[in-house]
Design a protein around this motif. Structure first.
Motif, mmCIF file in Angstrom:
data_model
loop_
_atom_site.group_PDB
_atom_site.id
_atom_site.type_symbol
_atom_site.label_atom_id
_atom_site.label_comp_id
_atom_site.label_asym_id
_atom_site.label_seq_id
_atom_site.Cartn_x
_atom_site.Cartn_y
_atom_site.Cartn_z
ATOM 1 N N GLU A 1 0.600 -1.120 0.062
ATOM 2 C CA GLU A 1 0.137 0.045 0.138
ATOM 3 C C GLU A 1 1.039 1.378 0.044
ATOM 4 O O GLU A 1 0.568 2.235 -0.493
ATOM 5 C CB GLU A 1 -1.217 0.008 1.133
ATOM 6 C CG GLU A 1 -2.113 -1.061 0.919
ATOM 7 C CD GLU A 1 -3.252 -0.695 1.966
ATOM 8 O OE1 GLU A 1 -3.382 0.374 2.364
ATOM 9 O OE2 GLU A 1 -4.021 -1.736 2.230
ATOM 10 N N ARG B 1 1.690 6.754 8.321
ATOM 11 C CA ARG B 1 0.167 6.459 8.387
ATOM 12 C C ARG B 1 -0.522 5.418 7.859
ATOM 13 O O ARG B 1 -1.408 5.021 8.307
ATOM 14 C CB ARG B 1 -0.237 8.087 7.994
ATOM 15 C CG ARG B 1 0.107 9.002 8.776
ATOM 16 C CD ARG B 1 -0.940 10.482 8.506
ATOM 17 N NE ARG B 1 -0.366 10.886 7.100
ATOM 18 C CZ ARG B 1 0.521 11.910 6.917
ATOM 19 N NH1 ARG B 1 1.343 12.204 7.772
ATOM 20 N NH2 ARG B 1 0.844 12.177 5.463
ATOM 21 N N ILE B 2 -0.059 5.250 6.760
ATOM 22 C CA ILE B 2 -0.650 3.975 6.002
ATOM 23 C C ILE B 2 -0.143 2.655 6.858
ATOM 24 O O ILE B 2 -1.186 1.924 6.914
ATOM 25 C CB ILE B 2 0.104 3.917 4.451
ATOM 26 C CG1 ILE B 2 -0.346 5.046 3.632
ATOM 27 C CG2 ILE B 2 -0.129 2.506 4.028
ATOM 28 C CD1 ILE B 2 0.579 5.224 2.353
ATOM 29 N N CYS B 3 0.701 2.581 7.251
ATOM 30 C CA CYS B 3 1.168 1.335 8.336
ATOM 31 C C CYS B 3 -0.096 1.446 9.456
ATOM 32 O O CYS B 3 -0.377 0.262 9.756
ATOM 33 C CB CYS B 3 2.516 1.521 8.867
ATOM 34 S SG CYS B 3 3.603 0.953 7.728
ATOM 35 N N ALA B 4 -0.198 2.440 10.127
ATOM 36 C CA ALA B 4 -1.432 2.783 11.099
ATOM 37 C C ALA B 4 -2.443 2.187 10.545
ATOM 38 O O ALA B 4 -3.314 1.378 11.425
ATOM 39 C CB ALA B 4 -1.512 3.983 11.525
ATOM 40 N N ARG B 5 -3.135 2.603 9.376
ATOM 41 C CA ARG B 5 -4.561 2.336 8.849
ATOM 42 C C ARG B 5 -4.358 0.634 8.604
ATOM 43 O O ARG B 5 -5.444 0.415 8.906
ATOM 44 C CB ARG B 5 -4.759 2.867 7.488
ATOM 45 C CG ARG B 5 -5.026 4.421 7.747
ATOM 46 C CD ARG B 5 -5.774 5.156 6.555
ATOM 47 N NE ARG B 5 -4.911 5.139 5.361
ATOM 48 C CZ ARG B 5 -4.033 6.058 4.832
ATOM 49 N NH1 ARG B 5 -3.707 7.171 5.713
ATOM 50 N NH2 ARG B 5 -3.322 5.602 3.779
ATOM 51 N N VAL B 6 -3.363 0.263 7.878
ATOM 52 C CA VAL B 6 -3.280 -1.213 7.766
ATOM 53 C C VAL B 6 -3.451 -1.684 8.969
ATOM 54 O O VAL B 6 -4.239 -2.913 9.143
ATOM 55 C CB VAL B 6 -2.144 -1.608 7.091
ATOM 56 C CG1 VAL B 6 -2.041 -3.012 6.770
ATOM 57 C CG2 VAL B 6 -2.216 -0.982 5.515
ATOM 58 N N SER C 1 -4.790 -1.055 11.870
ATOM 59 C CA SER C 1 -6.086 -0.788 12.533
ATOM 60 C C SER C 1 -6.947 -1.733 11.765
ATOM 61 O O SER C 1 -8.053 -2.205 12.482
ATOM 62 C CB SER C 1 -6.633 0.598 12.471
ATOM 63 O OG SER C 1 -5.614 1.395 13.201
ATOM 64 N N ARG C 2 -6.904 -1.714 10.682
ATOM 65 C CA ARG C 2 -7.991 -2.521 9.804
ATOM 66 C C ARG C 2 -7.635 -4.055 9.999
ATOM 67 O O ARG C 2 -8.737 -4.738 10.359
ATOM 68 C CB ARG C 2 -7.573 -2.311 8.359
ATOM 69 C CG ARG C 2 -8.628 -3.082 7.268
ATOM 70 C CD ARG C 2 -8.513 -2.436 5.800
ATOM 71 N NE ARG C 2 -7.236 -2.908 5.348
ATOM 72 C CZ ARG C 2 -6.264 -2.029 4.774
ATOM 73 N NH1 ARG C 2 -6.665 -0.776 4.807
ATOM 74 N NH2 ARG C 2 -5.192 -2.521 4.324
#
Length: 398
Positions: A39, A112-117, A119-120
């Motif tokens: 991502e 931030r992308i790492c955080a979203r992945v 969390s998902r």
């Protein structure tokens, strides 16, 4: 970490459940690295597969953050020992990104992308394991605590690396100035190497501007990156590449408060030392009144005067020899006759033109010329001596 510091959650009756949950989460967390990398590469241009990056370094950075997250969970359920200095590791990551030429914004976008992945995937894991809300809450907060620490420490490392690089670049630019202005001039190879090290494009031509300052400028002006400067030296100067016109150079000098400056002739980079020498001489002559003293002195406007005064000691010796017939006169009479003789030589020996130039009657000019003929004899009409006599008079009367 507000929730994770709640002892009832970490060590209370549910503690064993949370420890088991952490054990189950290990594989899921560590297995998310590939998804995060994919991502990041899709959404952040600087990390795209065709971009300027090392995919292995990106994977190592993601793995590092995930291992830190797992370690945080282990420590809070009493499963693991305290880890090393993770902040220092994150600082190193930030420094590496800066040296690789990537922006801090891109690095933080990847974080931030790492955080979203994460969390998902945590929501999906919580649904499969039927985790209670309190456990999901502290697991989620751990994600963002870890991400915040990554962002802060990497920003610190990025800034520190920028400072180091700026200092090194400044040192190399100083060295380039030294090479450019060296006497004797540098070789083309040495100049090219110094310019490359300073990330400075060698221009076709350049001009040196010398500033008449009593010492280093306390507040040097902000300059474009292509302009080299030595404003902390006793004799501040600018090196202006490809000066396109006076307006450009004047705009630079306007930032120097009330200081006077002299602009050397535009020359090839190998001859920068000559431009510096001419600018220095122009300032010196302006201070002595040899040329008009203005805020900006342009060497191009005073080529003849600069040529004459290249060796002032030799010029003084010439004046002493050629103007010796005037030595016995009073200073005011001596200067008056010298001015008349110079005007007469400059006006093609035409007494009427001399009178107009000096704002006196032609008869006055003729009277002075007779006196000059008495003093110099026919020497004043000798074409072989006229040039030397005119040079001596210009040095004496300016």
């Amino acid at each position: 970490m507000r929730v994770m510091r709640d002892a009832t959650i970490i060590t209370g009756p549910a503690g064993s459940t949370e420890a088991a949950t952490v054990a189950l989460l290990h594989a899921d967390v560590l297995g998310s690295a590939a998804e995060m990398v994919r991502e990041i590469q899709e959404q952040v241009p600087e990390y795209a597969p065709s971009g300027r990056h090392d995919a292995r370094a990106l994977r190592r950075g993601v793995d590092l953050a995930l291992r830190r997250y797992v370690e945080m969970l282990d420590q809070h359920v009493g499963r693991g020992a305290p880890g090393g200095d993770w902040r220092e590791i994150y600082r190193a990551v930030g420094a590496r990104e800066m040296r690789a030429g990537r922006s801090l914004e891109s690095l933080h976008a990847a974080v931030r992308i790492c955080a979203r992945v994460a969390s998902r995937r945590l929501r999906a894991f919580a649904g499969r394991q039927a985790l209670p809300p309190t456990v999901v809450a502290w697991l989620a907060e751990a994600i963002f605590d870890n991400i915040d620490e990554v962002a802060r420490a990497s920003a610190e490392g990025y800034a520190q690396a920028q400072e180091v690089q700026a200092g090194e670049l400044d040192r190399r630019r100083r060295r380039l100035v030294e090479v450019l202005l060296a006497d004797p001039p540098p070789s083309q190879r040495a100049l090219t190497a110094a310019a490359a090290a300073a990330h400075w494009h060698l221009p076709r031509r350049l001009a040196v501007v010398v500033v008449a300052a009593p010492g280093p400028l306390s507040q040097p002006p902000l300059l474009a990156p292509e302009i080299l400067s030595t404003f902390d030296d006793v004799e501040p100067c600018l090196i202006v590449p490809d000066p396109e016109g006076r307006a450009q150079v004047r705009a630079l000098i306007n930032g120097l408060a009330r200081h006077h400056a002299a602009v050397g002739l535009a020359v090839e980079p190998m001859d920068a030392g000559k431009s510096l020498r001419w600018a220095r001489l122009a300032l010196e002559l302006a201070a002595k009144g040899r040329i008009p003293r203005r805020r900006v002195v342009w060497c191009a406007d005073h080529l003849a005067t600069l040529a004459v005064f290249q060796d002032e000691a030799l010029l003084t010796a010439l004046a002493e020899r050629r103007l010796a017939p005037l030595d016995g006169l009073r200073e005011d009479k001596r200067r008056l006759l010298a001015q008349t003789l110079l005007a007469w030589l400059s006006c093609n020996q035409n007494a009427n033109e001399v009178a107009t130039h000096l704002h006196v009657h032609p008869q006055t000019v003729r009277h002075r010329l007779r006196r000059l003929t008495d003093l110099f004899g026919e020497e004043i009409r000798d074409p072989r001596l006229r040039f030397e006599l005119e040079l001596a008079l210009r040095a004496f009367t300016t």
